[in-house]
Write an enzyme that holds these catalytic residues in place. Structure first.
Site, short mmCIF file in Angstrom:
data_model
loop_
_atom_site.label_atom_id
_atom_site.label_comp_id
_atom_site.label_asym_id
_atom_site.label_seq_id
_atom_site.Cartn_x
_atom_site.Cartn_y
_atom_site.Cartn_z
N LYS A 193 2.53 -24.25 -1.79
CA LYS A 193 0.88 -24.26 -1.12
C LYS A 193 1.47 -23.18 0.15
O LYS A 193 2.67 -23.13 1.24
CB LYS A 193 1.13 -25.56 -1.15
CG LYS A 193 0.78 -26.11 -2.40
CD LYS A 193 0.32 -28.04 -2.23
CE LYS A 193 -0.10 -28.61 -3.01
NZ LYS A 193 -1.26 -29.92 -2.97
N TYR A 210 -9.85 -27.50 -6.63
CA TYR A 210 -9.94 -28.89 -7.01
C TYR A 210 -10.87 -29.31 -7.40
O TYR A 210 -11.04 -30.29 -6.95
CB TYR A 210 -9.25 -29.25 -5.61
CG TYR A 210 -7.88 -28.72 -5.06
CD1 TYR A 210 -6.59 -29.78 -5.55
CD2 TYR A 210 -7.26 -27.82 -4.75
CE1 TYR A 210 -4.86 -29.07 -6.20
CE2 TYR A 210 -5.92 -27.50 -4.56
CZ TYR A 210 -5.45 -28.59 -5.33
OH TYR A 210 -3.70 -28.59 -5.21
N ASN A 256 2.32 -31.04 0.60
CA ASN A 256 2.64 -31.65 -0.16
C ASN A 256 3.86 -29.99 -0.99
O ASN A 256 4.49 -30.54 -2.14
CB ASN A 256 2.68 -32.49 -0.71
CG ASN A 256 2.03 -32.43 -1.99
OD1 ASN A 256 1.02 -31.18 -1.91
ND2 ASN A 256 1.84 -33.05 -3.07
N HIS A 291 2.00 -27.62 -5.68
CA HIS A 291 1.33 -28.39 -7.05
C HIS A 291 1.54 -28.20 -8.55
O HIS A 291 2.57 -27.10 -8.74
CB HIS A 291 -0.27 -27.20 -7.20
CG HIS A 291 -1.09 -27.86 -8.23
ND1 HIS A 291 -1.94 -29.31 -8.49
CD2 HIS A 291 -1.22 -27.94 -9.49
CE1 HIS A 291 -2.29 -29.25 -9.49
NE2 HIS A 291 -2.37 -28.20 -10.10
#
Ligand code: CMP
Length: 139
Positions: free
Chosen positions: A11, A51, A114, A117
């Protein structure tokens, strides 16, 4: 068990922090073969489409903003039991709950930012792989 695939994205937070190499090293050391890989900057429209399943969630707008805030590395990874083994390698979605040594424990800063993915099922792995790659890229 048959060899199968999962889809990852490194990310924008991890790309900005200079962790592409570190994360790819962990992925290869974890026994995954990189079957296809692509570095690019998703537009808001593209990130929003990826998403779309989360469109009703309260964090959707923030997620789309973040995922279109800089380049990502999308990759199709191949290994026996790829989906489950990759989720073990990356750790829990919230890095505060990620097991020590996992990619998110090492490189992620928050539940939103985070670092990586990972697909959550074989069905979604196939859909997500075909979102980023043409079938000829995954032979
Ligand atoms: P990912 O595995 O890419 O799939 C959906 C993403 O939504 C997830 O990682 C998180 O980055 C993000 N996400 C999940 N819960 C939250 C939350 N409470 N706030 C912000 N982002 C979230």
């Amino acid at each position: 068990m048959a060899t199968n695939i999962t889809l990852t994205m490194i990310k924008p937070d991890a790309v900005r922090a200079g962790n592409i190499g570190n994360i790819l090293k962990d992925i290869e050391a974890g026994g995954f073969r990189i079957k296809a890989m692509r570095y690019y900057h998703m537009s808001k429209t593209v990130a929003g489409r990826f998403y779309e399943v989360h469109a009703e969630r309260p964090f959707y707008g923030e997620l789309v903003e973040f995922m279109s805030s800089g380049p990502i590395v999308a990759a199709v990874l191949e290994k026996e039991n790829a989906v489950a083994d990759f989720r073990t390698l990356i750790g829990a979605t919230n890095p505060k709950e990620a097991a020590p040594g996992t990619i998110r424990a090492k490189y992620a800063t928050s539940i939103g930012e985070n670092a990586v993915h990972g697909s959550d099922s074989d069905e979604n792995a196939a859909l997500e792989a075909s979102f980023h790659f043409a079938s000829r890229d995954m032979i």
